[in-house]
Design a protein around this motif. Structure first.
Motif, PDB file in Angstrom:
ATOM      1  N   ARG A 182       5.534   6.389  -8.852  1.00  0.00           N
ATOM      2  CA  ARG A 182       6.854   5.766  -9.076  1.00  0.00           C
ATOM      3  C   ARG A 182       7.100   4.608  -8.112  1.00  0.00           C
ATOM      4  N   ILE A 183       6.758   4.833  -6.841  1.00  0.00           N
ATOM      5  CA  ILE A 183       6.971   3.787  -5.836  1.00  0.00           C
ATOM      6  C   ILE A 183       6.098   2.574  -6.131  1.00  0.00           C
ATOM      7  N   ALA A 184       4.827   2.818  -6.495  1.00  0.00           N
ATOM      8  CA  ALA A 184       3.913   1.718  -6.802  1.00  0.00           C
ATOM      9  C   ALA A 184       4.423   0.898  -7.988  1.00  0.00           C
ATOM     10  N   ALA A 185       4.906   1.580  -9.018  1.00  0.00           N
ATOM     11  CA  ALA A 185       5.435   0.868 -10.189  1.00  0.00           C
ATOM     12  C   ALA A 185       6.661   0.045  -9.807  1.00  0.00           C
ATOM     13  N   GLN A 186       7.506   0.587  -8.964  1.00  0.00           N
ATOM     14  CA  GLN A 186       8.703  -0.137  -8.523  1.00  0.00           C
ATOM     15  C   GLN A 186       8.320  -1.383  -7.729  1.00  0.00           C
ATOM     16  N   LEU A 187       7.324  -1.249  -6.839  1.00  0.00           N
ATOM     17  CA  LEU A 187       6.882  -2.399  -6.042  1.00  0.00           C
ATOM     18  C   LEU A 187       6.304  -3.485  -6.948  1.00  0.00           C
ATOM     19  N   TYR A 221       0.851  -1.196   0.000  1.00  0.00           N
ATOM     20  CA  TYR A 221       0.000   0.000   0.000  1.00  0.00           C
ATOM     21  C   TYR A 221       0.881   1.239   0.000  1.00  0.00           C
ATOM     22  N   VAL A 222       0.649   2.113  -0.983  1.00  0.00           N
ATOM     23  CA  VAL A 222       1.371   3.379  -1.083  1.00  0.00           C
ATOM     24  C   VAL A 222       0.364   4.490  -0.808  1.00  0.00           C
ATOM     25  N   LEU A 281       4.175   5.662   3.341  1.00  0.00           N
ATOM     26  CA  LEU A 281       3.472   6.939   3.405  1.00  0.00           C
ATOM     27  C   LEU A 281       4.323   8.002   2.727  1.00  0.00           C
ATOM     28  N   VAL A 282       3.739   8.699   1.767  1.00  0.00           N
ATOM     29  CA  VAL A 282       4.459   9.705   0.989  1.00  0.00           C
ATOM     30  C   VAL A 282       4.009  11.097   1.436  1.00  0.00           C
ATOM     31  N   PRO A 283       4.931  11.938   1.899  1.00  0.00           N
ATOM     32  CA  PRO A 283       4.563  13.270   2.372  1.00  0.00           C
ATOM     33  C   PRO A 283       4.250  14.206   1.213  1.00  0.00           C
TER      34      PRO A 283
END
Length: 388
Positions: free
Chosen positions: A243-248, A97-98, A264-266
């Protein structure tokens, strides 16, 4: 080797979703990963038939409960994107979860209003409906922050707006605004809600930001285009989330176990505009005049029209402006036009002629003359200096 087939379940009509999608695209471009991407053209049906999806993976908006339910039981890799929750049980089990950090979004807006000297605060949220749990999470953090400071946190949910009920909803909002203690800072759950609030303040004849300072969340360029008063907005880190979701998902497609990952992305910053730049002004005449100037300076108004709106003579209004702001009404109009021009100059797609017209100058030559007189440089030179 054939590229992986990936479904992206998002509503591309929303700026937040588009930014997430841009982040996914950025990851693919940077890493040169090849995916065969599927997106439903009609977002209202993007969960239909997803259980029969014969692809390799999914990145989905879990703020939409229909989508979350449809994909949670799938056996293929799924990465969820959504809002953060103080209650851990709200997160899906076994799915990476992002999240956008709702606490930090509200904190950034709240601190910004405090920095402008405000001591009263309100939150304009949404009615409790499926798919809007993130809005109530932001409301909850607002209540906690104001309570921790020993302040009353005023909350207004308003109505779910439709074309048929917009007139009544706007009038109810205007009545709420009129009844608020002032000056006050209001955090809106989204930019869309903030735009409705700005319109209600105009209807209620409440000066922004002198009596009501407004901060939204999303930094939606469409809202900026449609609002006569420029909106201050917290910028979500949505592209970073993509970007993080694609990497995961890339890791999961190659055997990685990311099932317990929660990130958690600020927010990435705050775009400060006129709606929140509160300054203490004693004169109600100056307050009302500046409210009028912010709405209509770029339409070519004159000092006499400002005085007519305020309901006093031009001479009296000039006296109040000189005493409060150390400038004339004409200079205040010109300053606002220059501010709008400088904001537009930052857009490389805007031509100089377009900047001049939309910021209220009668010609490109006149805009150049004003820049030389006020800043001793041309608009392009001013922009270059500002970038440096």
């Amino acid at each position: 080797m054939s590229p992986h087939r990936i479904a992206l379940l998002f509503n591309a009509n929303k700026v937040y979703d588009r930014q997430v999608l841009a982040g996914i695209g950025g990851y693919l471009t940077f890493t040169r990963v090849k995916w065969d991407l599927f997106m439903e053209e009609d977002f209202r049906s993007h969960a239909l038939g997803i259980r029969q999806w014969r692809g390799d993976g999914i990145i989905a908006d879990f703020d939409d409960p229909v989508v979350a339910e449809a994909v949670s039981a799938l056996s293929i890799p799924v990465v969820a994107i959504g809002g953060s929750y103080a209650d851990e049980s709200q997160y899906p089990n076994g799915i990476p979860y992002v999240a956008t950090d709702n606490q930090k979004l509200v904190r950034m807006a709240y601190d910004h209003l405090i920095d402008h000297g405000l001591q009263r605060f309100a939150f304009f949220g949404r009615p409790l409906e499926p798919g809007h749990l993130w809005a109530h999470e932001r409301e909850m953090w607002f209540r906690r922050m104001t309570a921790a400071d020993g302040l009353e946190g005023i909350v207004y949910h308003g109505s779910s707006v439709s074309a048929g009920g917009w007139g009544r909803a706007q009038e109810e909002m205007a009545e709420w605004v009129r009844a608020l203690p002032k000056p006050i800072g209001i955090i809106a759950a989204t930019d869309a809600r903030a735009r409705q609030l700005l319109q209600a303040c105009v209807v209620a004849d409440v000066p922004i930001p002198d009596e009501v300072a407004v901060v939204g969340i999303d930094n939606d360029p469409i809202v900026q285009t449609l609002s006569s008063i420029r909106l201050t907005s917290v910028i979500q880190g949505a592209e970073e989330m993509g970007r993080i979701a694609a990497q995961l998902l890339h890791q999961m497609l190659h055997g990685g176990d990311c099932s317990s990952t929660r990130i958690l992305v600020p927010p990435s910053g705050i775009h400060v505009q006129g709606s929140s730049q509160h300054e203490h002004v004693r004169s109600p005449y100056v307050m009302r005049a500046r409210h009028f100037i912010r709405q209509y300076a770029c339409t070519g108004i004159k000092s006499e029209q400002v005085a007519g709106y305020v309901g006093v003579s031009r001479t009296l209004l000039e006296e109040h402006f000189k005493r409060e702001l150390k400038k004339s009404v004409h200079q205040a109009i010109l300053d606002h036009k220059l501010e709008v021009a400088m904001q537009m100059l930052a857009d490389p797609k805007a031509s100089m002629a377009e900047v001049a017209v939309r910021s209220g100058f009668t010609s490109l030559q006149y805009m150049y003359a004003v820049f030389r007189r006020e800043y001793d440089c041309t608009p392009k030179q001013f922009l270059a200096q500002r970038r440096v």
